[in-house]
Motif scaffolding. Structure first.
Motif, PDB file in Angstrom:
ATOM      1  N   THR A 165       0.523   7.864   4.761  1.00  0.00           N
ATOM      2  CA  THR A 165       0.231   6.723   3.874  1.00  0.00           C
ATOM      3  C   THR A 165       0.944   5.450   4.348  1.00  0.00           C
ATOM      4  OG1 THR A 165      -0.040   8.210   2.000  1.00  0.00           O
ATOM      5  CG2 THR A 165       0.402   5.901   1.489  1.00  0.00           C
ATOM      6  N   PHE A 166       2.173   5.624   4.867  1.00  0.00           N
ATOM      7  CA  PHE A 166       2.955   4.435   5.238  1.00  0.00           C
ATOM      8  C   PHE A 166       3.067   4.250   6.756  1.00  0.00           C
ATOM      9  CE2 PHE A 166       4.575   6.128   1.182  1.00  0.00           C
ATOM     10  CZ  PHE A 166       4.139   5.092   0.356  1.00  0.00           C
ATOM     11  N   LYS A 167       2.205   4.930   7.493  1.00  0.00           N
ATOM     12  CA  LYS A 167       2.224   4.775   8.954  1.00  0.00           C
ATOM     13  C   LYS A 167       1.766   3.363   9.315  1.00  0.00           C
ATOM     14  CE  LYS A 167       0.887   7.288  13.114  1.00  0.00           C
ATOM     15  NZ  LYS A 167       2.289   7.480  13.499  1.00  0.00           N
ATOM     16  N   ASN A 168       2.411   2.808  10.329  1.00  0.00           N
ATOM     17  CA  ASN A 168       2.130   1.444  10.811  1.00  0.00           C
ATOM     18  C   ASN A 168       2.466   0.359   9.785  1.00  0.00           C
ATOM     19  OD1 ASN A 168       1.110   2.386  13.312  1.00  0.00           O
ATOM     20  ND2 ASN A 168      -0.883   2.783  12.362  1.00  0.00           N
ATOM     21  N   SER A 169       3.297   0.722   8.803  1.00  0.00           N
ATOM     22  CA  SER A 169       3.774  -0.294   7.857  1.00  0.00           C
ATOM     23  C   SER A 169       5.107  -0.857   8.358  1.00  0.00           C
ATOM     24  CB  SER A 169       3.964   0.329   6.471  1.00  0.00           C
ATOM     25  OG  SER A 169       5.009   1.278   6.529  1.00  0.00           O
ATOM     26  N   LEU A 170       5.643  -1.828   7.658  1.00  0.00           N
ATOM     27  CA  LEU A 170       6.932  -2.407   8.067  1.00  0.00           C
ATOM     28  C   LEU A 170       8.084  -1.414   7.890  1.00  0.00           C
ATOM     29  CD1 LEU A 170       6.601  -6.029   6.644  1.00  0.00           C
ATOM     30  CD2 LEU A 170       6.459  -5.292   9.040  1.00  0.00           C
ATOM     31  N   ALA A 171       7.902  -0.445   7.000  1.00  0.00           N
ATOM     32  CA  ALA A 171       8.944   0.574   6.765  1.00  0.00           C
ATOM     33  C   ALA A 171       8.261   1.938   6.760  1.00  0.00           C
ATOM     34  CB  ALA A 171       9.665   0.300   5.459  1.00  0.00           C
ATOM     35  N   GLU A 172       8.110   2.529   7.947  1.00  0.00           N
ATOM     36  CA  GLU A 172       7.512   3.863   8.020  1.00  0.00           C
ATOM     37  C   GLU A 172       8.473   4.895   7.432  1.00  0.00           C
ATOM     38  OE1 GLU A 172       6.185   4.813  11.903  1.00  0.00           O
ATOM     39  OE2 GLU A 172       4.688   3.224  11.969  1.00  0.00           O
ATOM     40  N   THR A 173       7.923   5.984   6.946  1.00  0.00           N
ATOM     41  CA  THR A 173       8.751   6.983   6.240  1.00  0.00           C
ATOM     42  C   THR A 173       8.884   8.273   7.048  1.00  0.00           C
ATOM     43  OG1 THR A 173       6.825   7.854   5.082  1.00  0.00           O
ATOM     44  CG2 THR A 173       8.061   6.089   3.998  1.00  0.00           C
ATOM     45  N   LEU A 174       9.934   9.012   6.719  1.00  0.00           N
ATOM     46  CA  LEU A 174      10.132  10.374   7.227  1.00  0.00           C
ATOM     47  C   LEU A 174      10.366  11.257   6.018  1.00  0.00           C
ATOM     48  CD1 LEU A 174      10.595  12.498   9.436  1.00  0.00           C
ATOM     49  CD2 LEU A 174      13.007  11.844   9.448  1.00  0.00           C
ATOM     50  N   THR A 175       9.464  12.197   5.801  1.00  0.00           N
ATOM     51  CA  THR A 175       9.565  13.092   4.640  1.00  0.00           C
ATOM     52  C   THR A 175       9.874  14.502   5.120  1.00  0.00           C
ATOM     53  OG1 THR A 175       7.940  11.730   3.474  1.00  0.00           O
ATOM     54  CG2 THR A 175       8.355  13.926   2.595  1.00  0.00           C
ATOM     55  N   GLU A 176      10.869  15.118   4.532  1.00  0.00           N
ATOM     56  CA  GLU A 176      11.276  16.471   4.912  1.00  0.00           C
ATOM     57  C   GLU A 176      11.777  17.199   3.683  1.00  0.00           C
ATOM     58  OE1 GLU A 176      14.335  15.897   7.827  1.00  0.00           O
ATOM     59  OE2 GLU A 176      15.286  14.326   6.653  1.00  0.00           O
ATOM     60  N   THR A 177      11.902  18.500   3.810  1.00  0.00           N
ATOM     61  CA  THR A 177      12.409  19.273   2.670  1.00  0.00           C
ATOM     62  C   THR A 177      13.868  18.899   2.409  1.00  0.00           C
ATOM     63  OG1 THR A 177      13.146  21.087   4.077  1.00  0.00           O
ATOM     64  CG2 THR A 177      10.893  21.213   3.216  1.00  0.00           C
ATOM     65  N   GLU A 178      14.297  19.157   1.198  1.00  0.00           N
ATOM     66  CA  GLU A 178      15.689  18.823   0.852  1.00  0.00           C
ATOM     67  C   GLU A 178      16.669  19.573   1.741  1.00  0.00           C
ATOM     68  OE1 GLU A 178      17.354  20.340  -2.892  1.00  0.00           O
ATOM     69  OE2 GLU A 178      17.717  18.247  -3.416  1.00  0.00           O
TER      70      GLU A 178
END
Length: 384
Positions: free
Chosen positions: A227-240
């Motif tokens: 969803t946030f790829k190529n945005s100004l703030a790309e995300t990294l989502t991982e398990t806790e």
């Protein structure tokens, strides 16, 4: 029964030497147990993490924030059950040595995701007042706080003096939870930033996502990051769990060194036990020759030596088990500011028993071999 009595008499014939051997085994096992407990405490965070919780942060680094506006898009992703967010505040209470973790959180979602035991009245009071704070039982006892106290933190990441009213005290619920953390309303921080540093407002350090089922974590993580790829703030989502392990990995070399030392300790007690049994059998080699002349077979002589060795190592093991609890409790009290979950696991005692049994057997091998090999005539000549 007669052989058992003989085993104990032989094991404690030379009382000082046997006592020192048992003492060395006890100390070595205690050292091993405390080191293993320290390692387990280091990994306590990932071990207590939930398979249904995930963390989303900036793909560059945790030090880079994410826009608050991301929350509405994340909520719309299929599989997302709960969502909360927060910032690491990093405030200091009076002076730097009074360290404890403190976070600005979105309270409603956070308390749904984490199993904190909070009295209903205190929970409502915390949710109702934006200046309210929630603290773990450990730090409340440490500083002698009471409900209603005004707690002042000196900001490091967010400059200034920040005052909070202690509205509630949480304890661990059904699972182990760090009871040395401090939480307050994210809105309280954000409103202050809008006035003093508007360019830092409406930004969060992390999002915590509660997924409907553990098997959906990969799917949800891919969807969020896409969803946030190529945005100004790309995300990294991982398990806790992965998120927490990423911090522990930084100190993995130290942990490996401690694990290595703990096993070296076992090697040391093995050497001590072997030395003791070798000396003991050499002194009584004539007695074993007499046993042979009386009709004792090889298996019976080996059983006597192995039994004597096991009595010594197992006595050290039992003493170590009884001393482990008070020592872990004392050490845990000392380290509670850094390792809040410090407790001895049952597996440590299995290691104790296994190590004592193996050491007892190994220590008896060479003495038993010598007792079996010595000629009866030569041994009797030594007595004469």
């Amino acid at each position: 029964m007669l052989q058992l009595k003989l085993l104990f008499k032989n094991a404690f014939r030379h009382k000082v030497r046997t006592f020192l051997t048992i003492l060395s085994i006890t100390i070595a096992l205690l050292a091993f147990g405390l080191l293993q407990t320290f390692i387990n405490a280091w990994y306590a965070g990932p071990e207590t993490s939930s398979a249904c919780r995930m963390v989303t942060r900036n793909a560059i680094s945790l030090t880079f924030p994410l826009p608050l506006s991301y929350k509405d898009k994340i909520r719309q992703i299929e599989g997302v059950r709960e969502l909360t967010y927060g910032n690491w505040f990093g405030g200091i209470y009076i002076e730097e040595k009074n360290f404890f973790a403190n976070f600005a959180i979105e309270p409603l979602g956070y308390l749904k995701l984490y199993d904190y035991a909070i009295p209903d009245g205190q929970r409502e009071k915390f949710l109702r007042d934006r200046r309210a704070a929630l603290a773990g039982r450990a730090i409340v006892e440490r500083f002698g706080w009471k409900i209603g106290d005004i707690i002042t933190l000196k900001g490091t990441i967010y400059p200034g003096t920040w005052e909070f009213m202690l509205a509630g005290v949480y304890r661990r619920g059904s699972v182990d939870i760090d009871e040395s953390q401090f939480f307050f309303h994210w809105d309280y921080l954000n409103e202050a930033l809008k006035k003093s540093m508007p360019h830092r407002a409406d930004q969060v350090d992390f999002y915590i996502i509660g997924v409907s089922r553990p098997e959906m974590t990969t799917e949800v993580a891919l969807a969020v990051d896409k969803t946030f790829k190529n945005s100004l703030a790309e995300t990294l989502t991982e398990t806790e769990r992965s998120f927490q392990l990423s911090f522990i990995t930084m100190s993995e070399a130290i942990i490996k060194a401690i694990q290595l030392i703990s096993f070296v300790v076992i090697g040391i007690i093995m050497a001590v036990a072997v030395n003791t049994m070798t000396m003991s059998v050499r002194e009584r080699i004539g007695e074993y020759a007499v046993f042979k002349t009386l009709g004792f077979g090889g298996r019976q002589i080996v059983a006597l030596i192995v039994g004597e060795s096991l009595i010594i190592t197992m006595t050290g093991c039992i003493i170590a088990i009884f001393l482990t609890f008070p020592m872990v409790k004392t050490l845990g009290r000392t380290l509670r500011n850094y390792l809040p979950i410090f407790r001895v696991d049952r597996e440590v005692f299995y290691y104790y028993l296994a190590a004592s049994f193996v050491v007892g057997i190994v220590a008896a091998i060479i003495p038993a071999w010598r007792a079996l090999r010595v000629p009866v005539a030569e041994a009797l000549r030594r007595i004469a």
